[in-house]
Design an enzyme around this catalytic site. Structure first.
Site, PDB file in Angstrom:
ATOM      1  N   ARG A  24      43.761  -9.804  55.255  1.00 43.25           N
ATOM      2  CA  ARG A  24      43.441  -9.785  56.688  1.00 43.25           C
ATOM      3  C   ARG A  24      43.905  -8.509  57.374  1.00 43.25           C
ATOM      4  NH1 ARG A  24      47.374 -13.263  60.279  1.00 43.25           N
ATOM      5  NH2 ARG A  24      49.427 -12.635  59.537  1.00 43.25           N
ATOM      6  N   THR A 135      56.414  -2.137  55.139  1.00 42.89           N
ATOM      7  CA  THR A 135      55.091  -2.290  54.523  1.00 42.89           C
ATOM      8  C   THR A 135      54.151  -1.158  54.924  1.00 42.89           C
ATOM      9  OG1 THR A 135      55.398  -4.662  54.670  1.00 42.89           O
ATOM     10  CG2 THR A 135      53.155  -3.900  54.276  1.00 42.89           C
ATOM     11  N   LYS A 160      56.830  -1.004  50.629  1.00 40.11           N
ATOM     12  CA  LYS A 160      56.004  -2.056  50.009  1.00 40.11           C
ATOM     13  C   LYS A 160      54.557  -1.719  50.325  1.00 40.11           C
ATOM     14  CE  LYS A 160      55.102  -6.909  50.928  1.00 40.11           C
ATOM     15  NZ  LYS A 160      55.590  -8.271  50.797  1.00 40.11           N
ATOM     16  N   LYS A 162      50.592  -2.093  50.233  1.00 44.22           N
ATOM     17  CA  LYS A 162      49.544  -3.109  50.116  1.00 44.22           C
ATOM     18  C   LYS A 162      48.380  -2.560  49.295  1.00 44.22           C
ATOM     19  CE  LYS A 162      51.254  -6.476  52.596  1.00 44.22           C
ATOM     20  NZ  LYS A 162      51.555  -7.799  52.044  1.00 44.22           N
ATOM     21  N   ASP A 190      52.033  -4.965  46.679  1.00 43.32           N
ATOM     22  CA  ASP A 190      51.646  -6.347  46.975  1.00 43.32           C
ATOM     23  C   ASP A 190      50.119  -6.420  47.016  1.00 43.32           C
ATOM     24  OD1 ASP A 190      51.323  -8.919  47.801  1.00 43.32           O
ATOM     25  OD2 ASP A 190      52.504  -8.743  49.641  1.00 43.32           O
ATOM     26  N   GLU A 218      53.686  -7.761  43.536  1.00 46.92           N
ATOM     27  CA  GLU A 218      53.749  -9.046  44.224  1.00 46.92           C
ATOM     28  C   GLU A 218      52.363  -9.703  44.214  1.00 46.92           C
ATOM     29  OE1 GLU A 218      55.841  -8.520  47.912  1.00 46.92           O
ATOM     30  OE2 GLU A 218      55.034 -10.362  48.764  1.00 46.92           O
ATOM     31  N   ASP A 243      54.517 -14.747  45.269  1.00 45.01           N
ATOM     32  CA  ASP A 243      54.625 -14.964  46.711  1.00 45.01           C
ATOM     33  C   ASP A 243      53.796 -16.195  47.101  1.00 45.01           C
ATOM     34  OD1 ASP A 243      54.875 -14.874  49.427  1.00 45.01           O
ATOM     35  OD2 ASP A 243      53.852 -12.981  49.738  1.00 45.01           O
ATOM     36  N   LYS A 267      59.842 -17.237  51.700  1.00 47.03           N
ATOM     37  CA  LYS A 267      59.518 -17.000  53.120  1.00 47.03           C
ATOM     38  C   LYS A 267      59.725 -18.325  53.849  1.00 47.03           C
ATOM     39  CE  LYS A 267      55.895 -13.486  52.620  1.00 47.03           C
ATOM     40  NZ  LYS A 267      54.457 -13.455  52.355  1.00 47.03           N
ATOM     41  N   LEU A 297      53.885 -12.049  59.822  1.00 47.20           N
ATOM     42  CA  LEU A 297      53.984 -11.191  61.009  1.00 47.20           C
ATOM     43  C   LEU A 297      54.804 -11.937  62.050  1.00 47.20           C
ATOM     44  CD1 LEU A 297      50.608  -9.349  61.154  1.00 47.20           C
ATOM     45  CD2 LEU A 297      52.852  -8.525  60.486  1.00 47.20           C
ATOM     46  N   ASP A 320      62.352  -7.950  52.356  1.00 44.22           N
ATOM     47  CA  ASP A 320      61.103  -7.506  52.994  1.00 44.22           C
ATOM     48  C   ASP A 320      61.046  -8.172  54.383  1.00 44.22           C
ATOM     49  OD1 ASP A 320      58.475  -6.557  53.459  1.00 44.22           O
ATOM     50  OD2 ASP A 320      57.611  -8.359  52.554  1.00 44.22           O
ATOM     51  N   ASP A 322      60.490  -6.703  57.508  1.00 43.17           N
ATOM     52  CA  ASP A 322      60.118  -5.563  58.354  1.00 43.17           C
ATOM     53  C   ASP A 322      59.362  -5.959  59.622  1.00 43.17           C
ATOM     54  OD1 ASP A 322      57.942  -6.439  56.904  1.00 43.17           O
ATOM     55  OD2 ASP A 322      57.184  -4.452  56.424  1.00 43.17           O
TER      56      ASP A 322
HETATM   57  C1  LIG Z   1      55.197  -8.414  56.829  1.00 40.43           C
HETATM   58  C2  LIG Z   1      55.620  -8.499  55.385  1.00 40.43           C
HETATM   59  N1  LIG Z   1      56.178  -7.280  54.959  1.00 40.43           N
HETATM   60  C3  LIG Z   1      54.450  -8.824  54.516  1.00 40.43           C
HETATM   61  O1  LIG Z   1      53.877  -7.944  53.926  1.00 40.43           O
HETATM   62  N2  LIG Z   1      54.076 -10.083  54.440  1.00 40.43           N
HETATM   63  C4  LIG Z   1      52.863 -10.419  53.730  1.00 40.43           C
HETATM   64  C5  LIG Z   1      52.059 -11.426  54.478  1.00 40.43           C
HETATM   65  C6  LIG Z   1      51.954 -11.066  55.926  1.00 40.43           C
HETATM   66  C7  LIG Z   1      50.838 -11.631  56.698  1.00 40.43           C
HETATM   67  O2  LIG Z   1      49.678 -11.500  56.334  1.00 40.43           O
HETATM   68  O3  LIG Z   1      51.191 -12.137  57.770  1.00 40.43           O
HETATM   69  C8  LIG Z   1      53.100 -10.722  52.306  1.00 40.43           C
HETATM   70  O4  LIG Z   1      54.194 -10.533  51.771  1.00 40.43           O
HETATM   71  O5  LIG Z   1      52.179 -11.126  51.637  1.00 40.43           O
HETATM   72 MG   LIG Z   2      53.212 -10.891  49.669  1.00 42.38          MG
END
Ligand SMILES: C[C@H](N)C(=O)N[C@H](CCC(=O)O)C(=O)O
Ligand SMILES: [Mg+2]
Length: 363
Positions: A24, A135, A160, A162, A190, A218, A243, A267, A297, A320, A322
């Site tokens: 997303r 991230t 981290k 994405k 991730d 991840e 995760d 989480k 978030l 993580d 952040d």
């Molecule tokens: C914000 C955190 N660093 C992060 O990356 N979380 C994501 C999911 C966040 C989201 O889409 O709200 C994760 O670890 O997958």
């Molecule tokens: Mg993740």
């Protein structure tokens, strides 16, 4: 200290830049805040983000679960009996882990206030300062390299990254970033479920062959595909962190029994709060597996609760958290201090949150 009222409100905080994952794109934090009031005048604070693509929770479902089920099940109960309260919450409604987390966090805040101790000391008191990664959203390789350099200038030493959008470009992304940042910076990736198992093995082996030094990967494959996760773990050297595959303590136990992951990402929004997150810590310890603590978030309220858990528990070795660093403003007074990559806890009772500005109450 008895529960007399539970109020819900909305909070809206724009992000500094859009947050983009394989799942997303988001431009602002739009979370639900919970206040649990007591007969002593104390207030406990909690928070829940509507991460529909991961938890299935929306703003409406979070508010409905709290108002129609969770609140009713615990009204009038004594904070001293935190165990009894948690059992009631658990039985009040299935799933709805974000709603449960928001209330659980507010209750643990009150638990700390009841015993006049910061929460992390009640939960284990392992350390007073932690260091988080930040991230880097998935974009074109050059833009991600620039964002990575900006993050390093802000004081972050672990990034981290994405990925999970397109396997070939993902390799390009990591090559470009590693070239730009050098080898003193830790890079973890991730994929947010974006690859198929065989594809993940091909991409990760290529990253290994290129010497990109990836700390861990991840959630390379879909959440339900535990077999696929194990296939990846068995066929690459890069450690695999689960995760989206792990919400509950039962999930953690299953993943570890199957040998499907090297690390678990805890989480609070997946576990339904601290009560079950603590159980995952114990399970991981038994298996000799280290954990990461992550966030969705989220602003400083629920991230603060995760900070207290991370400070309490030595099994949590990767951070993580952040969320607050991604926000363009800070509307929360009190709690831990977020400076560069360092998060420092204070010794105020509970979570130490004094006030939340900009709330829109929903009652
Ligand atoms: C914000 C955190 N660093 C992060 O990356 N979380 C994501 C999911 C966040 C989201 O889409 O709200 C994760 O670890 O997958
Ligand atoms: Mg993740």
């Amino acid at each position: 200290m008895k529960i007399t009222n539970i109020r819900v409100a909305e909070i809206s905080v724009p992000l500094k830049v859009p947050f983009k994952t394989a799942l997303r794109t988001v431009t602002s934090i739009e979370d639900i805040i919970v206040e649990v009031h007591t007969d002593t005048g104390n207030i406990g604070y909690g928070e829940a983000p509507p991460t529909a693509v991961i938890t299935g929770d929306t703003k409406g479902s979070i508010v409905g679960a709290i108002n129609d089920y969770i609140s009713k099940s615990i009204m009038g109960m004594d904070i001293e009996n935190i165990e009894g309260i948690m059992k009631k919450i658990d039985r009040s409604i299935v799933k709805n882990t974000s709603a449960k987390a928001a209330v659980d966090i507010a209750l643990y805040d009150l638990y700390g206030q009841l015993y006049n101790a910061p929460l992390y000391k009640l939960l284990g008191g392992h350390r007073k300062e932690i260091t988080t990664d930040i991230t880097i959203s998935v974009n074109e390789p050059e833009e991600m390299a620039k964002d990575s350099l900006d993050a390093i200038k802000r004081g972050f030493k672990t990034l981290k990254i994405k990925v999970g959008k397109d396997p070939l470009i993902d390799i390009e992304r990591m090559k470009t970033i590693r070239k730009a940042v050098g080898y003193d910076i830790k890079l973890r990736i991730d994929a947010n479920q974006g690859w198929k198992p065989k594809e993940a093995v091909r991409v990760l082996r290529k990253m290994e062959d290129e010497g990109l030094e990836i700390e861990f990967v991840e959630q390379p494959v879909e959440a339900h595909d535990v077999e696929g996760l194990k296939f990846v773990r068995d066929n690459v050297s890069i450690p695999v962190l689960a995760d989206e595959s792990v919400f509950s303590p039962k999930d953690a136990l299953y993943i570890l029994q199957q040998g499907a992951a090297d690390l678990i990402n805890i989480k609070l929004m997946k576990t339904g709060g601290l009560h079950d997150a603590l159980k995952i810590c114990s399970i991981a310890e038994i298996y000799g597996t280290e954990c990461m603590i992550g966030c969705m978030l989220e602003s400083k309220v629920s991230v603060n609760a995760a900070v207290h858990l991370a400070a309490a528990k030595s099994v949590i070795t990767k951070i993580d958290l952040d969320g607050p660093f991604l926000c363009s403003e800070d509307t929360i007074e009190g709690g831990s201090t977020f400076e560069e990559s360092k998060i420092t806890l204070n010794d105020e009772p509970g979570l130490g949150i004094k006030k939340i500005n900009g709330l829109k109450y929903l009652d």
